[in-house]
Design a protein around this motif. Sequence first.
Motif, short mmCIF file in Angstrom:
data_model
loop_
_atom_site.label_atom_id
_atom_site.label_comp_id
_atom_site.label_asym_id
_atom_site.label_seq_id
_atom_site.Cartn_x
_atom_site.Cartn_y
_atom_site.Cartn_z
N GLU A 92 -43.97 47.02 -0.36
CA GLU A 92 -43.47 46.17 -1.09
C GLU A 92 -43.56 44.61 -0.01
OE1 GLU A 92 -40.46 45.89 -3.77
OE2 GLU A 92 -41.40 46.29 -5.10
N ARG A 93 -43.32 45.16 1.31
CA ARG A 93 -42.82 44.96 2.55
C ARG A 93 -44.43 44.83 2.96
NH1 ARG A 93 -38.26 46.23 3.90
NH2 ARG A 93 -38.84 47.98 4.86
N GLN A 94 -45.31 45.52 3.17
CA GLN A 94 -46.18 45.93 4.05
C GLN A 94 -47.27 44.94 4.04
OE1 GLN A 94 -45.10 46.13 6.90
NE2 GLN A 94 -43.24 46.67 7.21
N GLY A 95 -47.64 45.41 2.50
CA GLY A 95 -49.21 44.62 1.82
C GLY A 95 -48.88 44.57 0.22
N HIS A 96 -50.53 44.87 -0.51
CA HIS A 96 -50.79 45.03 -1.40
C HIS A 96 -51.27 46.31 -1.75
CE1 HIS A 96 -51.47 40.68 -0.87
NE2 HIS A 96 -52.72 41.20 -0.65
N VAL A 97 -49.98 46.22 -3.36
CA VAL A 97 -49.59 47.64 -3.66
C VAL A 97 -50.81 47.80 -5.17
CG1 VAL A 97 -48.50 49.31 -4.37
CG2 VAL A 97 -47.26 48.22 -2.90
N VAL A 98 -51.50 48.85 -5.55
CA VAL A 98 -52.12 49.28 -6.13
C VAL A 98 -51.84 50.39 -6.86
CG1 VAL A 98 -55.26 49.45 -6.50
CG2 VAL A 98 -54.48 48.15 -5.17
N TYR A 99 -51.92 50.26 -8.02
CA TYR A 99 -51.41 51.61 -8.80
C TYR A 99 -53.06 51.99 -9.60
CZ TYR A 99 -49.57 54.43 -12.65
OH TYR A 99 -49.02 55.27 -14.25
N LEU A 100 -53.24 52.82 -9.52
CA LEU A 100 -54.33 54.11 -10.14
C LEU A 100 -53.37 54.71 -11.01
CD1 LEU A 100 -57.02 54.88 -7.35
CD2 LEU A 100 -56.17 52.48 -8.62
N ARG A 101 -54.07 54.40 -11.98
CA ARG A 101 -53.76 54.97 -13.10
C ARG A 101 -54.59 55.88 -13.86
NH1 ARG A 101 -52.89 55.31 -17.83
NH2 ARG A 101 -51.16 55.95 -18.62
N VAL A 102 -53.74 57.83 -13.90
CA VAL A 102 -54.22 58.57 -14.57
C VAL A 102 -53.15 58.66 -16.22
CG1 VAL A 102 -53.39 60.13 -13.36
CG2 VAL A 102 -55.87 60.39 -14.12
N SER A 103 -53.80 59.81 -17.14
CA SER A 103 -53.34 60.80 -17.61
C SER A 103 -53.14 62.59 -17.18
CB SER A 103 -54.10 61.16 -18.72
OG SER A 103 -55.62 61.24 -19.08
N ALA A 104 -51.82 62.56 -17.91
CA ALA A 104 -51.40 63.90 -16.89
C ALA A 104 -53.02 64.62 -16.97
CB ALA A 104 -50.03 64.59 -17.50
N GLU A 105 -53.62 65.10 -18.83
CA GLU A 105 -54.38 65.33 -18.64
C GLU A 105 -56.17 65.58 -18.10
OE1 GLU A 105 -52.45 63.88 -21.02
OE2 GLU A 105 -51.96 65.66 -21.76
N GLU A 106 -56.09 64.10 -17.68
CA GLU A 106 -57.85 63.75 -16.69
C GLU A 106 -56.83 64.82 -15.22
OE1 GLU A 106 -59.88 61.28 -17.30
OE2 GLU A 106 -60.45 61.18 -15.50
N ALA A 107 -55.17 63.94 -15.00
CA ALA A 107 -55.06 64.64 -13.78
C ALA A 107 -55.40 66.28 -13.30
CB ALA A 107 -53.79 64.30 -13.12
N LEU A 108 -55.18 66.66 -14.02
CA LEU A 108 -54.72 68.24 -14.14
C LEU A 108 -56.71 68.69 -13.80
CD1 LEU A 108 -52.59 69.32 -16.26
CD2 LEU A 108 -52.26 69.75 -13.41
N ALA A 109 -58.03 67.79 -15.38
CA ALA A 109 -58.68 68.55 -14.63
C ALA A 109 -59.39 68.11 -13.65
CB ALA A 109 -59.45 67.87 -16.33
N ARG A 110 -59.39 67.27 -13.06
CA ARG A 110 -59.63 66.86 -11.77
C ARG A 110 -59.38 67.20 -10.73
NH1 ARG A 110 -58.71 59.73 -12.07
NH2 ARG A 110 -59.76 58.92 -13.67
N ILE A 111 -57.82 67.72 -10.94
CA ILE A 111 -57.16 68.57 -9.30
C ILE A 111 -58.13 69.89 -8.98
CG2 ILE A 111 -54.68 69.69 -8.60
CD1 ILE A 111 -53.45 67.23 -9.83
#
Length: 169
Positions: A92-111
């Motif tokens: 929070e102190r050192q920059g802008h934070v971007v959260y890239l949201r993914v579902s658990a199912e899609e995450a596993l398919a990509r990994i």
Amino acid sequence: MSHVFLVGFMGAGKSTVGRLLAAELKLPFLDLDAEIEKHVGMPIPRIFEERGEAGFRAAEHDALRDLARQPASVIACGGGVVLDNENRAELERQGHVVYLRVSAEEALARIGDVSGRPLLAGDAAASARTLLSSRESLYRGVADITVDTTGRTPSEIAAEVRVRLGGLS
Ligand code: S3P
């Protein structure tokens, strides 16, 4: 100018999107997992084997502090960086934070092959669901921007992040 930190679950596309975004913003790209491996001198699965998750988190904390001291960069963080209060404060102190949201199912398919992700050993689907639901509020809490990545290409995501970052400062 400050850093842009990309956070989110394993498989969210933090490194791929981060590289594209860094090129567009003409900033260096840094990868926290790679930095941890450099610091410790071992690949991540071996750090977990030899030092346990606590040892890995300690190395992650040190590596984040070191990267945050570098000139402004796009920094892809490992999925568990948000677990530590001090890490969240540092982001929070050192920059802008971007959260890239993914579902658990899609995450596993990509990994695909989860052998490089010790926290997904065993029943990967169950572990991914449990871990993601326990972290979702931490990701959201630390983020300046949340972007849903489901069904979108890395270039589309990077373009949206860039536009929305422009609206922040
Ligand atoms: C972890 C995510 C991994 C890596 C480590 C722990 C986590 O990074 O830091 O295996 O706790 O979610 P990626 O999110 O880049 O896969």
